[in-house]
Design a protein around this motif. Structure first.
Motif, mmCIF file in Angstrom:
data_model
loop_
_atom_site.group_PDB
_atom_site.id
_atom_site.type_symbol
_atom_site.label_atom_id
_atom_site.label_comp_id
_atom_site.label_asym_id
_atom_site.label_seq_id
_atom_site.Cartn_x
_atom_site.Cartn_y
_atom_site.Cartn_z
ATOM 1 N N VAL A 12 -8.555 30.218 -9.903
ATOM 2 C CA VAL A 12 -7.407 31.105 -9.735
ATOM 3 C C VAL A 12 -6.418 30.805 -10.845
ATOM 4 O O VAL A 12 -6.072 29.641 -11.088
ATOM 5 N N VAL A 24 -11.804 29.403 -5.814
ATOM 6 C CA VAL A 24 -12.485 30.295 -4.877
ATOM 7 C C VAL A 24 -13.954 29.899 -4.804
ATOM 8 O O VAL A 24 -14.625 29.776 -5.834
ATOM 9 N N ALA A 51 -14.668 33.303 -0.606
ATOM 10 C CA ALA A 51 -14.779 34.732 -0.889
ATOM 11 C C ALA A 51 -16.168 35.204 -0.497
ATOM 12 O O ALA A 51 -17.164 34.520 -0.762
ATOM 13 N N LEU A 76 -11.046 35.456 1.356
ATOM 14 C CA LEU A 76 -11.023 36.811 0.807
ATOM 15 C C LEU A 76 -12.315 37.449 1.280
ATOM 16 O O LEU A 76 -13.405 36.982 0.943
ATOM 17 N N VAL A 95 -10.087 41.633 0.557
ATOM 18 C CA VAL A 95 -10.123 41.723 -0.904
ATOM 19 C C VAL A 95 -11.522 41.327 -1.360
ATOM 20 O O VAL A 95 -12.041 40.292 -0.949
ATOM 21 N N VAL A 279 -4.127 38.612 -3.050
ATOM 22 C CA VAL A 279 -4.610 37.231 -3.012
ATOM 23 C C VAL A 279 -3.434 36.259 -3.093
ATOM 24 O O VAL A 279 -3.402 35.237 -2.398
#
Length: 313
Positions: A12, A24, A51, A76, A95, A279
């Motif tokens: 990130v 992530v 994610a 996410l 997301v 996010v």
């Protein structure tokens, strides 16, 4: 955003690429090198969110033995029913990685300005395009068995030009369906931009970047109603769902005949800044010490720093 397929970690960053202390986890951590990298990131002080970018990860059958509910502080996700796949703890936000597709980079005006010398060959110009894959796992993820039945019916009943990109073995035997091998990304975008719709029969696809790219190219989509991720892109402006062989023909013909506005809709709802702001809100709920930012971005993890050989610098 060109993220490494299958790599389990994304960093990130801020809008300018400045690293933030968050990573992530987008796929199972399975190899020894991946386990080592995970420990290195934790030793650096990084914290983790998950994610849902790999099939049904982290649902049962799509992960290794690790407890991702303990590792990841939030998620996410792409699922209609997140409770079916996600650990019960931590905040969640709808997301997908594909939400970060950049309409400024995937722009039909850039495609159409290509020199005449780079025009598509006639065999790659089609009304309906399906992007598949030769490897067995890609055939499963892209749902090739259903795709083959649907494309055969489309070719037989509509007279539309049908093309399979990165075709599995045997695709060339489908009557009326043309096929090609894998294409470089710019050529793939050009093929999709020239089409009248993108056909997406996948179910086990959690972050279908090609779907978002088609919308950015102002090409409508026809999508399996049961798809894990990407369902949120399908509406009256962008395309239609289908359920199987029996309704694929009206779904495609209705989508091709509709006015739509796929690119305008995607630009208004997604893209790096919008996805990154969502996010950031999730991360800030976990880490109020994050700096003042408008949004965050996701970047491939560069891995450990390379060590110089003895005697060099």
């Amino acid at each position: 955003m060109d993220l490494a397929a299958g790599a389990p970690f994304l960093r990130v960053t801020g809008p300018g690429g400045e690293p933030l202390p968050w990573v992530v986890v987008r796929a199972p951590v399975v190899t020894r090198a991946q386990h080592v990298r995970l420990h290195d990131l934790a030793d650096e002080g990084c914290r983790f969110v998950g994610a849902t970018s790999h099939l049904g990860f982290p649902g049962a059958g799509f992960r290794d033995e690790r407890d991702y509910g303990l590792l990841c502080e939030g998620w996410l996700h792409c699922f209609r029913d997140p409770d079916r796949f996600l650990p019960p703890n931590g905040p969640r936000v709808l997301v997908s990685e594909s939400d970060f597709t950049d309409p400024l980079r995937v722009d039909p005006r850039r495609i159409h300005r290509r020199p005449v010398a780079h025009a598509l060959p006639a065999e790659l110009v089609a009304d309906v395009v399906h992007v598949s894959g030769a490897e067995p796992w890609r055939q499963e993820a892209k749902n090739w068995p259903l795709a083959a039945r649907c494309l055969r019916r489309l070719a037989a009943e509509t007279g539309l030009r049908v093309l399979v990109v990165d075709a599995p073995p045997g695709a060339g035997s489908l009557p009326g369906v043309r096929s090609s091998g894998p294409l470089e990304w710019p050529s793939l975008l050009a093929v999709i931009a020239a089409a009248r719709c993108l056909f997406v029969p996948a179910v086990l696809d959690a972050s279908p970047r090609v779907l978002a790219e088609a919308l950015c190219l102002d090409v409508p989509v026809v999508v399996n109603r049961s798809i894990l991720g990407g369902w949120q892109y399908v509406n009256a402006f962008t395309g239609a769902f289908f359920d199987g062989v029996d309704d694929v023909v009206p779904a495609v013909l209705g989508t091709i005949g509709a006015a739509g506005g796929p690119r305008s809709w995607f630009t208004a709802h997604h893209g790096p800044a919008r996805a990154g702001a969502r996010v950031l809100r999730l991360l800030r709920s976990l880490d109020p010490s994050l700096p003042a930012l408008s949004h965050v971005l996701l970047a491939p993890d560069p891995g450990p720093p390379k060590r110089s050989a003895p005697g060099t610098r």
